[in-house]
Write an enzyme that holds these catalytic residues in place. Structure first.
Site, PDB file in Angstrom:
ATOM      1  N   ASP A  87       0.814  -1.216   0.000  1.00  0.00           N
ATOM      2  CA  ASP A  87       0.000   0.000   0.000  1.00  0.00           C
ATOM      3  C   ASP A  87       0.848   1.267   0.000  1.00  0.00           C
ATOM      4  O   ASP A  87       0.379   2.341   0.338  1.00  0.00           O
ATOM      5  CB  ASP A  87      -0.925   0.014   1.222  1.00  0.00           C
ATOM      6  CG  ASP A  87      -0.160  -0.056   2.543  1.00  0.00           C
ATOM      7  OD1 ASP A  87       1.082  -0.216   2.507  1.00  0.00           O
ATOM      8  OD2 ASP A  87      -0.803   0.048   3.604  1.00  0.00           O
ATOM      9  N   CYS A  90       5.190  -0.435   2.390  1.00  0.00           N
ATOM     10  CA  CYS A  90       5.753  -1.772   2.596  1.00  0.00           C
ATOM     11  C   CYS A  90       7.137  -1.749   3.238  1.00  0.00           C
ATOM     12  O   CYS A  90       7.444  -2.610   4.068  1.00  0.00           O
ATOM     13  CB  CYS A  90       5.763  -2.566   1.293  1.00  0.00           C
ATOM     14  SG  CYS A  90       6.813  -1.880  -0.009  1.00  0.00           S
ATOM     15  N   HIS A 196       8.757  -3.583  -3.964  1.00  0.00           N
ATOM     16  CA  HIS A 196       8.129  -4.156  -2.766  1.00  0.00           C
ATOM     17  C   HIS A 196       9.167  -4.755  -1.820  1.00  0.00           C
ATOM     18  O   HIS A 196      10.132  -5.393  -2.244  1.00  0.00           O
ATOM     19  CB  HIS A 196       7.116  -5.233  -3.146  1.00  0.00           C
ATOM     20  CG  HIS A 196       6.224  -5.629  -2.007  1.00  0.00           C
ATOM     21  ND1 HIS A 196       5.283  -4.787  -1.461  1.00  0.00           N
ATOM     22  CD2 HIS A 196       6.158  -6.783  -1.286  1.00  0.00           C
ATOM     23  CE1 HIS A 196       4.656  -5.397  -0.464  1.00  0.00           C
ATOM     24  NE2 HIS A 196       5.176  -6.604  -0.339  1.00  0.00           N
TER      25      HIS A 196
END
Length: 219
Positions: A87, A90, A196
């Site tokens: 979101d 991370c 990520h």
């Protein structure tokens, strides 16, 4: 007005002290788990870390290949990820999980990192290609992606060595070392294709995974 301000200041100071005490207690409790991950990766030569902002977002094909490469490395070294929500928070969620054994303290982690950026401007400003105040204010916002500068600031703030198992073709393992103090602990993260971060564990000591929200995930 003075009493209210004093009360708020005391409460904020107490929250910070509580956060650091929890982090210390948990770091003691889980040091054996961190050591297990370290033993798995002990034969890897780390690449020096260079603080920088995010400047490259891969296309879907490159991201897919990078993801497969990261999964292969996790399998080879007997490691697993505790997956956190994609979101925009991370990096801070993954750091929170390593510090507190829960990704839910990501706001506190972000706040401490931004404090470090503000209070120690001379340590990071040369890496930021924009107005520095604009940069750290942007980093204080919910959902703003962390970068390699915030990783260095986190290492400095928490006196921790941060180790990244990456998906990069030529760079498997990166270490971020505190600049002016000896590390008191090690935080282990996986890093996929500049997009990520997850929290990293020895597969035999992994905590129970609570399914995160999959907002903005590619996989």
């Amino acid at each position: 007005m003075g009493d209210s301000s004093s009360s708020t200041s005391w409460s904020s100071k107490k929250d910070t002290e509580d956060d650091r005490m929890i982090a210390f207690m948990l770091s003691e409790e889980y040091s054996k788990l961190d050591g297990a991950v370290g033993r798995r990766l002990s034969n890897l030569a780390p690449v020096p870390h260079v603080p920088r902002i995010n400047c490259y977002i891969p296309n879907l094909n490159d991201a897919t290949l990078d993801h497969q490469r990261l999964l292969q490395r996790l399998n080879v070294y007997g490691l697993c990820e505790l997956k956190v929500s994609g979101d925009g928070n991370c990096q801070f969620r993954a750091l929170s999980d390593q510090l507190y054994r829960s990704p839910e303290y990501h706001k506190q982690v972000r706040r401490e990192v931004v404090k470090q950026l503000k209070e120690c401007r001379s340590m990071y400003e040369s890496y930021v290609p924009m107005k520095y105040k604009r940069y750290y204010k942007k980093m204080g916002k919910f959902g703003e992606w962390g970068d390699h500068i915030t990783l260095q600031a986190a290492a400095d703030r928490f006196a921790a060595k941060i180790c990244l198992l990456t998906s990069f073709r030529d760079t498997c393992f990166i270490e971020i070392i505190p600049q002016y103090q000896a590390p008191k602990g090690v935080l282990w993260l996986s890093f996929w294709s500049e997009v990520h971060y997850n929290s990293l564990y020895d597969i035999q000591a992994a905590p129970v995974q609570h399914k995160p929200k999959r907002k903005h995930w590619l996989f």
